[in-house]
Design a protein around this motif. Structure first.
Motif, mmCIF file in Angstrom:
data_model
loop_
_atom_site.group_PDB
_atom_site.id
_atom_site.type_symbol
_atom_site.label_atom_id
_atom_site.label_comp_id
_atom_site.label_asym_id
_atom_site.label_seq_id
_atom_site.Cartn_x
_atom_site.Cartn_y
_atom_site.Cartn_z
ATOM 1 N N MET A 117 0.847 -1.197 0.000
ATOM 2 C CA MET A 117 0.000 0.000 0.000
ATOM 3 C C MET A 117 0.872 1.232 0.000
ATOM 4 N N GLU A 118 0.597 2.137 -0.918
ATOM 5 C CA GLU A 118 1.386 3.345 -0.991
ATOM 6 C C GLU A 118 0.968 4.313 0.107
ATOM 7 N N GLY A 119 1.912 5.176 0.486
ATOM 8 C CA GLY A 119 1.600 6.180 1.489
ATOM 9 C C GLY A 119 1.906 5.697 2.883
ATOM 10 N N VAL A 120 1.355 6.432 3.852
ATOM 11 C CA VAL A 120 1.625 6.163 5.260
ATOM 12 C C VAL A 120 0.839 4.940 5.729
ATOM 13 N N PHE A 121 1.489 4.094 6.524
ATOM 14 C CA PHE A 121 0.832 2.907 7.069
ATOM 15 C C PHE A 121 -0.314 3.339 7.988
ATOM 16 N N THR A 122 -1.438 2.641 7.890
ATOM 17 C CA THR A 122 -2.621 3.009 8.666
ATOM 18 C C THR A 122 -2.320 3.006 10.162
ATOM 19 N N GLY A 123 -2.629 4.111 10.831
ATOM 20 C CA GLY A 123 -2.349 4.248 12.257
ATOM 21 C C GLY A 123 -3.546 3.916 13.129
ATOM 22 N N LYS A 124 -3.298 3.881 14.423
ATOM 23 C CA LYS A 124 -4.338 3.495 15.381
ATOM 24 C C LYS A 124 -5.529 4.451 15.348
ATOM 25 N N GLU A 125 -5.247 5.746 15.189
ATOM 26 C CA GLU A 125 -6.335 6.719 15.223
ATOM 27 C C GLU A 125 -7.259 6.563 14.017
ATOM 28 N N GLU A 126 -6.676 6.212 12.876
ATOM 29 C CA GLU A 126 -7.507 5.970 11.692
ATOM 30 C C GLU A 126 -8.419 4.768 11.911
ATOM 31 N N TYR A 127 -7.895 3.739 12.553
ATOM 32 C CA TYR A 127 -8.732 2.589 12.887
ATOM 33 C C TYR A 127 -9.868 3.001 13.820
ATOM 34 N N ARG A 128 -9.541 3.793 14.821
ATOM 35 C CA ARG A 128 -10.578 4.219 15.780
ATOM 36 C C ARG A 128 -11.681 5.011 15.087
ATOM 37 N N GLN A 129 -11.307 5.799 14.096
ATOM 38 C CA GLN A 129 -12.279 6.661 13.423
ATOM 39 C C GLN A 129 -13.041 5.948 12.313
ATOM 40 N N HIS A 130 -12.393 5.026 11.606
ATOM 41 C CA HIS A 130 -12.959 4.545 10.351
ATOM 42 C C HIS A 130 -13.275 3.050 10.276
ATOM 43 N N PHE A 131 -12.819 2.248 11.239
ATOM 44 C CA PHE A 131 -13.043 0.803 11.122
ATOM 45 C C PHE A 131 -14.483 0.470 11.495
ATOM 46 N N ASP A 132 -15.181 -0.181 10.563
ATOM 47 C CA ASP A 132 -16.592 -0.529 10.736
ATOM 48 C C ASP A 132 -16.715 -2.022 11.050
ATOM 49 N N PRO A 133 -17.022 -2.372 12.288
ATOM 50 C CA PRO A 133 -17.067 -3.796 12.668
ATOM 51 C C PRO A 133 -18.042 -4.626 11.832
#
Length: 254
Positions: A1-17
């Protein structure tokens, strides 16, 4: 995946269980067969099992709940832990695992015992805790005695941006296993991203050899490992396969 590796805050905001479970549910059946082998056929058992990075899922615990007195469920994300709590409390809005429960009961010889299986798992899950596999103690600030078994599915490769970080995380998770205990991983192989619509999340590219070497480097003996055979490409990720691995921490007398 290009760009910055997905961080914890992105998971908290965007991960849909719910989106995650709906998209990736078809993978679970082939994983169940290996979990059945590890716990039902090979006979891995003990007092306590920790599931490291459970996500919103309980399918991976349907086999081990017959072999352990206590299961501790963990995940980084509050929204994932909330989904598991909903299932434990029989919330009407909880994710429906009935099909998967019936399948595991069929593997064990009696498909009709699925309601009993659900109740057994609910009784066996004693705690739902936060975790972070990048910490030396992934359950910090809670300190637990090492346990008989730790399992982890598709977690570490999503949390670690490079191989040294991955090897460190394997050691962190492995530190929770007592001598003579087992470590079980389900790992996405050669994957760089996966999608939980509409968001794209990074994954560390790992070969089976990298995973086995990391597990050995954490002080474990690999008992067996096997690719699960992804025949058709999946549109929501670029994984080439999945690896199921069972390892044992040598006993102190060895």
């Amino acid at each position: 995946m290009e760009g910055v590796f997905t961080g914890k805050e992105e998971y908290r905001q965007h991960f849909d269980p719910k989106g995650f479970v709906n998209d990736y549910m078809p993978l679970n059946a082939v994983i169940q067969e290996k979990l059945h082998k590890a716990f039902f056929v090979d006979g891995i058992r003990g007092d306590t099992l920790i599931d490291m990075g459970s996500g919103p899922s309980i399918y991976q615990l349907l086999s081990p709940c017959e072999s352990f007195k206590e299961i501790i469920v963990t995940d980084l994300l509050e929204q994932n832990r909330a989904e598991i709590q909903k299932w434990l409390k029989k919330d009407p809005e909880a994710l429906d695992w009935t099909t998967m429960v019936k399948y595991v009961c069929q593997l064990e010889g009696d498909r009709e015992k699925w309601k009993e299986k659900e109740e057994k798992l609910r009784r066996t899950i004693k705690q739902v805790l936060p975790c972070d596999v990048t910490l030396a103690n992934p359950l910090d600030p809670l300190v637990l005695q090492p346990v008989d078994c730790v399992i982890s599915s598709f977690c570490l490769e999503s949390a670690c941006s490079d191989l040294p970080a991955y090897c460190s995380a394997v050691k962190n998770v492995g530190s929770l296993v007592k001598p003579g205990g087992h470590l079980i991983f389900v790992v996405a192989v050669e994957e760089t991203y996966y999608v939980v619509a509409p968001h794209k999340f990074s994954c560390l590219y790992l070969t089976p050899e990298m995973v086995r070497d990391a597990v050995k480097g954490a002080g474990f003996e690999v008992l067996w490992s096997q690719g699960l055979g992804l025949i058709n490409p999946m549109p929501m990720c670029d994984a080439k396969d999945m690896l199921f691995l069972v390892a044992k921490k040598p006993s102190e007398s060895q």
